[in-house]
Design a protein around this motif. Structure first.
Motif, PDB file in Angstrom:
ATOM      1  N   HIS A   1      42.244   6.321  12.317  1.00 48.74           N
ATOM      2  CA  HIS A   1      42.127   5.606  11.046  1.00 48.74           C
ATOM      3  C   HIS A   1      43.477   5.071  10.571  1.00 48.74           C
TER       4      HIS A   1
ATOM      5  N   ALA B   1      35.232  -4.842   9.358  1.00 46.95           N
ATOM      6  CA  ALA B   1      35.234  -3.623   8.550  1.00 46.95           C
ATOM      7  C   ALA B   1      34.253  -2.619   9.145  1.00 46.95           C
ATOM      8  N   SER B   2      34.645  -1.378   9.090  1.00 49.26           N
ATOM      9  CA  SER B   2      33.773  -0.286   9.514  1.00 49.26           C
ATOM     10  C   SER B   2      33.585   0.616   8.300  1.00 49.26           C
ATOM     11  N   GLU B   3      33.162   1.821   8.516  1.00 47.31           N
ATOM     12  CA  GLU B   3      32.915   2.690   7.363  1.00 47.31           C
ATOM     13  C   GLU B   3      34.226   3.016   6.632  1.00 47.31           C
ATOM     14  N   PHE B   4      34.183   2.853   5.325  1.00 46.88           N
ATOM     15  CA  PHE B   4      35.328   3.186   4.472  1.00 46.88           C
ATOM     16  C   PHE B   4      35.143   4.598   3.959  1.00 46.88           C
TER      17      PHE B   4
ATOM     18  N   HIS C   1      40.753  -0.443  -0.239  1.00 47.82           N
ATOM     19  CA  HIS C   1      39.493  -1.177  -0.350  1.00 47.82           C
ATOM     20  C   HIS C   1      39.545  -1.895  -1.695  1.00 47.82           C
TER      21      HIS C   1
ATOM     22  N   MET D   1      40.079   3.780   7.197  1.00 49.23           N
ATOM     23  CA  MET D   1      39.134   2.954   7.948  1.00 49.23           C
ATOM     24  C   MET D   1      39.682   2.737   9.350  1.00 49.23           C
TER      25      MET D   1
ATOM     26  N   THR E   1      39.354  -5.039   2.907  1.00 45.02           N
ATOM     27  CA  THR E   1      40.077  -3.782   3.104  1.00 45.02           C
ATOM     28  C   THR E   1      41.330  -4.085   3.910  1.00 45.02           C
TER      29      THR E   1
END
Length: 181
Positions: free
Chosen positions: A53, A134-137, A58, A34, A7
């Motif tokens: 964010h 990476a965290s939540e997309f 992605h 993200m 991402t």
């Protein structure tokens, strides 16, 4: 097939999505958000700059066709990694340069390329790209997906995205999907 994901935050996702969709080995590109704190953020919230964010892409790619190093090089060549929280006229933390990695190997490759670009003085200013796990997309609203292809008459597409895409195709012709040439 060796499908991997990465991402990238590299400014306005409308511009960069159009570029990555043309690259051989890229299987999918989704615009989204993200790196912030707000759950399920909206575009309106992102634009206010209060969620933390970044606008991101992605990307899923076939590493047997396109190496991660090649993808990183495209990332660095298609935005300005030396401007903090800014790409062109877009200003704010949501436009920051960022690599959200999924493996330690991706992190190490990104750090190595930044060191190489710095050592070779490719840019006049220091690279400020953040390298973050990476965290939540959060996928952006439907109208953002494939924006350039779905809005050919939009003045922004013609004035900003089209020239950027032409420059990319000229410089990376060998990386373009053959059906698009």
């Amino acid at each position: 097939m060796n499908i991997q994901k990465i991402t990238f935050g590299n400014g306005c996702f409308w511009c960069t999505e159009a570029i990555f969709e043309t690259v051989k080995g890229v299987k999918s590109v989704a615009s989204g958000y993200m790196g912030g704190l707000t759950k399920n953020p909206t575009y309106k919230e992102i634009c206010q700059g209060n969620t933390g964010h970044a606008e991101v892409l992605h990307i899923e790619f076939d590493a047997d066709v396109l190496s991660f190093d090649e993808l990183l090089l495209i990332f660095f060549k298609t935005h300005n990694p030396t401007t903090l929280n800014r790409q062109g006229n877009d200003v704010g933390t949501q436009y920051r340069s960022a690599i959200f990695y999924y493996t330690d190997e991706q992190k190490q490759q990104a750090e190595a390329l930044i060191k190489k670009l710095t050592d070779e003085h490719i840019y006049d200013k220091p690279i400020v790209t953040e390298i973050t796990p990476a965290s939540e997309f959060y996928k952006a609203e439907d109208y953002h997906q494939g924006y350039f292809n779905n809005n050919p008459g939009n003045p922004y597409c013609a004035a900003v995205i089209q020239p950027k895409l032409h420059k990319f195709v000229k410089e990376f012709t060998e990386k373009i999907k053959p059906e698009l040439l």
